[in-house]
Structure formats: structure tokens, C-alpha cells
Design a protein around this motif. Structure first.
Motif, short mmCIF file in Angstrom:
data_model
loop_
_atom_site.label_atom_id
_atom_site.label_comp_id
_atom_site.label_asym_id
_atom_site.label_seq_id
_atom_site.Cartn_x
_atom_site.Cartn_y
_atom_site.Cartn_z
N ARG A 38 0.84 -1.20 0.00
CA ARG A 38 0.00 0.00 0.00
C ARG A 38 0.87 1.25 0.00
O ARG A 38 0.65 2.19 -0.77
N GLU A 39 1.89 1.28 0.84
CA GLU A 39 2.80 2.43 0.89
C GLU A 39 3.57 2.56 -0.43
O GLU A 39 3.75 3.67 -0.95
N ILE A 49 -4.66 1.03 -7.11
CA ILE A 49 -5.97 0.39 -6.97
C ILE A 49 -5.78 -0.88 -6.15
O ILE A 49 -4.99 -1.75 -6.53
N GLU A 50 -6.50 -0.97 -5.05
CA GLU A 50 -6.37 -2.11 -4.15
C GLU A 50 -7.68 -2.88 -4.09
O GLU A 50 -8.74 -2.32 -3.85
N LEU A 91 -0.73 0.95 -10.47
CA LEU A 91 -0.43 -0.32 -9.82
C LEU A 91 -1.74 -0.92 -9.32
O LEU A 91 -2.47 -0.29 -8.55
N LEU A 92 -2.02 -2.14 -9.73
CA LEU A 92 -3.16 -2.89 -9.24
C LEU A 92 -2.67 -3.88 -8.19
O LEU A 92 -1.75 -4.67 -8.45
N PHE A 93 -3.27 -3.83 -7.02
CA PHE A 93 -2.88 -4.69 -5.90
C PHE A 93 -4.03 -5.65 -5.59
O PHE A 93 -5.11 -5.22 -5.17
N ASP A 117 1.01 -2.31 -13.97
CA ASP A 117 1.77 -3.18 -13.07
C ASP A 117 0.80 -3.85 -12.10
O ASP A 117 -0.22 -3.27 -11.71
N CYS A 118 1.16 -5.06 -11.69
CA CYS A 118 0.26 -5.81 -10.82
C CYS A 118 1.07 -6.53 -9.74
O CYS A 118 2.08 -7.18 -10.04
N ILE A 119 0.63 -6.40 -8.51
CA ILE A 119 1.18 -7.14 -7.38
C ILE A 119 0.04 -7.90 -6.72
O ILE A 119 -1.03 -7.34 -6.47
#
Length: 433
Positions: A38-39, A49-50, A91-93, A117-119
Motif C-alpha cells: 500500500r505504501e 488500486i487495491e 499499480l493494481l494490488f 503493473d500488478c502485485i
């Protein structure tokens, strides 16, 4: 924000313009995975985006059908009004994916598309290790996140140091560590033993400096882990995995620290409990150290798979399992008895494992020769003997007679020293050897 080394790994991944993978961040519950991503997302990307599948179980439907990226993007936008997908800046989390296998499968398609990007992250991802499905081989890079290591713990307490640079002049044992530095690091190590590296526990210690409040929180987390075992372990493993988990302090208090099934249950066998230990390991709750039948490189060629030791994932949790009174004894350096050796051995295992070391030991059959850890360095072996108290090092001395071993370490609370091939180092030096 607690400074974590894994942040630099995430940043290097982001800045690699030619990357062809998504990140799968694995680790035991409550080690800080969600917080750090998140950070990272908020600091390093214009759009973050979470999706947490525990908080938003309705979002599972997005990944239940067509995994075309444009289709998934539209469905996410409909379910999360206001979110934006801007190519190269998003970034998609995907958090808590352990129960949403199609979300993990989708990593392949996010990666192939390349615009975002995706985590992904989840605890207990390896819990059903026999039935893992939908793994996007070649499209995910797995990173293991653990609880804070010793250096990160020192950073959290406000000391911005680089242990490797600071201690490098003393690692050969020829020069003594300055007493002020030595005493400070020993104090940090003592605190680390009883606090450990779980972020919430470390934050509690920083805020209160109250070891009892720390202990109460650790007890809660231990109960949470047992609840996870009851919830997520395979039916045939639920009770057995919990029994194995709770036996660890007893295993390490024996004279011989090899894991013995009879300590878990009288007349128990490997056949009954092996799958339960594998479940705990895949869930990130324990580490294995394997005995080798010969001290020669490479160690993997000499592993005895039926002889191993088990260490808990966090030294602070292990100490908490022994009870609060033991913490008082450790902090006042008053602990005696067989449990002390197992705790200090576990401390070194904690430090080495969090450095990414595979753990091996050498216990010769029909002999008292025993070395707690053997490291591989430049295709050579480096034995490490751990001493919780002053004492001789007969086993280390014997191994150092071998021509293929150029040096060995005795880790102790004392300062440095060197006698021929044997180098005596303080226990905190395990962080850099």
C-alpha cells in the motif's frame, strides 16, 4: 512507516522497463505485506488500486469468467467507481488471493498486456500444496516477505545503521568491536529476542517500551495462527498441524534439537505427521534445518531428509510460547538450563533464514560431534557453532581439521577473537557472516 528491505526489491522491479512478470508477495500472516505494498503503491505510482478479497468478496466475480484485461478493467471500474487505469502509471494490488485462484491466474494476462503493473499477495498460499492450481508459470515473480530482521528491528528503534559496513572491519576476528558498539548491539539483540519482528509487535514496543504489553499481543497472534490452522489446514492435518506447532518449544528444549515425532505424541511416526509439518512450512510458520551426512560442498547432495530441526518463523513468537517469566530471565541474563541453548540457536536460525540462507546442520551419528549451522561460501563450507554460554568448542575444533574447511565461526555473547581457523564473533555478527 517501518523501513523494510523488500521495498527496495519492489522498486527495482518497478524500474525494470523490460519486466515480464507480476509480483506474487508471499509470507506469514501479519508480517506487513499489505502495509508495504500500500505504501509502495501510493508513493511510487500516480494511481493505486487495491482489491482485498476478504473485505470485498463480491470482487471475486470479476475474475470468475473472461480474464481479458479490458474486460477485467471495465468490471473493476463498475464495481469501484472513481478508480482510474492509466497505462504506465497504475499499480493494481490484488490482496488476500489465497481463496481466489483465478485472481492468481490473471497475473499472466496483466503481464502479457503490459499496460498496468500488478502485485498480488496472500498468506497461506502454499497451504494446500498438493492441489495448487492456476499458477501462471513464467509470469509471476515470487518474493517472500518475513517479519522484520535484526537490522530492520534496529532501524525501527531509530538507529540508522548499515550493519555490514559497520561490522566489516571486525568480521575476521582480529580486531575487537569497540565496547560501546558491542554493548549497544548486544542490548538490541536481547530486545530482538523477546520482541521479534512482527510489525504490530514492534510498533507496540516502540510506543510503550512495555514487554508485558508486547507479550499479550504475541499471545494473541499465536492464537490467531492456531485459528488459521483450524480454518485452512486440510481436514486430516488440522489437529496434527496444531500439535506439531505447539510442540516446537519442547523440541528445542531437548538436549538433541532434532524434531522428534514422539514429542508431539507418544509413539507417533513420520507417516502420521509429515504432511502436517509440510503444511506449516508452506504456510510460512516454520523453517526446516536439515542434517547432512557429510560436511562437503554442495550440502544439498548430503541431506538426510528424515533428520531435521524445526524453527518458528519469528524468534519473538518462540520466546512468547515459553511464557512471560522466561522473557524476564532472558532480559536479565538469568536464564539457565537446556531451553537456553535452543533459544539462542533459534535466534541465529531466525537471522540466517531472514537473510535467505538455507539452513543445514551436522550431527554425526554415534558421536557427540554437532555443529548447529553450516554455511556455503564461495563453494566452501563454513561451520557455525552457537554458544549461549561460555564453553569449549570441541565439535568446531574437530571440523576445522578438515582441509576443505578454511574457517569456522563460534558465535557467543563475547567480543571477537581468532585462533588459527576458528573465529569467535558476537552473536549479532550472524547478520553479516
Amino acid at each position: 512507516m517501518l523501513r523494510r528491505k523488500i521495498y527496495d526489491k519492489l522498486l527495482a522491479w518497478k524500474n525494470n522497463k523490460g519486466k515480464k512478470d507480476a509480483i506474487l508477495l508471499r509470507g506469514v500472516r501479519q508480517c506487513g505485506k499489505t502495509y508495504i505494498v500500500r505504501e509502495f503503491g501510493k508513493r511510487e505510482y500516480k494511481n493505486f488500486i487495491e482489491i482485498n478479497f476478504i473485505e470485498r468478496p463480491d470482487m471475486q466475480a470479476v475474475f470468475s469468467g473472461n480474464l481479458d484485461v479490458d474486460n477485467m478493467v471495465q468490471q473493476i471500474k463498475l464495481s469501484m467507481p472513481g478508480c482510474q487505469f492509466i497505462p504506465g502509471e497504475t499499480l493494481l494490488f490484488l490482496d488476500e488471493i489465497q481463496d481466489v485462484p483465478n485472481a492468481r491466474t490473471s497475473l499472466k494476462f496483466w503481464t502479457q498486456d503490459g499496460r498496468f503493473d500488478c502485485i498480488a499477495s496472500g498468506s497461506l498460499l502454499g497451504r494446500d500444496y498438493k492441489n495448487e492450481v492456476s499458477i501462471p508459470v513464467g509470469y509471476e515473480r515470487q518474493l517472500i516477505m518475513r517479519t522484520l530482521d535484526f537490522e530492520e528491528f534496529i532501524w525501527a528503534l531509530g538507529a540508522e545503521v548499515n550493519l555490514k559496513e559497520m561490522l566489516a572491519p571486525y568480521v575476521d576476528g582480529a580486531k575487537r568491536v569497540p565496547e560501546a558498539m558491542h554493548n549497544s548491539l548486544n542490548k538490541y539483540l536481547q530486545e530482538y529476542m523477546v520482541v521479534g519482528g512482527l510489525p504490530e509487535v514492534v510498533d507496540t514496543y516502540i510506543a510503550t517500551k512495555d514487554f508485558y504489553q508486547v507479550h499479550l499481543l504475541q499471545e494473541k497472534i499465536l492464537r490467531d495462527y492456531q485459528d488459521d490452522i483450524a480454518k485452512y489446514a486440510l481436514n486430516q492435518d488440522k489437529i496434527k498441524a496444531k500439535q506439531c506447532f505447539l510442540s516446537i518449544p519442547r523440541q528445542l528444549s531437548k538436549e538433541n534439537h532434532k524434531f522428534q515425532y514422539s514429542v508431539v505424541e507418544k509413539k507417533a511416526t513420520a507417516r502420521k505427521f509429515t504432511s502436517s509439518l509440510d503444511w506449516l512450512h508452506n504456510a510460512g510458520l516454520i523453517d526446516f534445518a536439515y542434517n547432512v551426512n557429510s560436511p562437503w560442498f554442495p550440502l544439498k547432495a548430503h541431506v538426510k531428509e528424515d533428520q531435521f530441526r524445526v524453527y518458528l518463523c519469528d524468534i519473538g513468537l518462540l520466546v512468547a510460547m515459553y511464557g512471560y517469566q522466561l522473557k524476564i530471565a532472558l532480559l536479565s541474563d538469568a536464564l539457565e538450563g537446556p531451553a537456553k541453548g535452543g533459544i539462542y540457536e533459534s535466534l541465529v536460525a531466525d537471522i540466517l533464514a531472514k537473510r535467505g540462507e538455507e539452513l543445514y546442520y551436522y550431527k554425526k551419528e554415534d558421536s557427540t560431534l554437532e555443529i548447529e549451522f553450516i554455511l556455503e561460501r564461495d563453494c566452501k563450507l563454513v561451520p557455525v557453532e552457537v554458544k549461549a554460554r561460555k564453553g569449549s568448542t570441541r565439535s568446531l575444533n574437530e571440523l576445522l581439521k578438515m582441509d576443505n574447511i578454511e574457517r569456522g565461526y563460534k558465535l557467543t555473547a563475547q567480543n571477537t577473537g581468532v585462533v588459527e581457523k576458528k573465529i569467535t564473533l558476537p552473536l549479532y555478527m550472524a547478520a553479516i557472516i
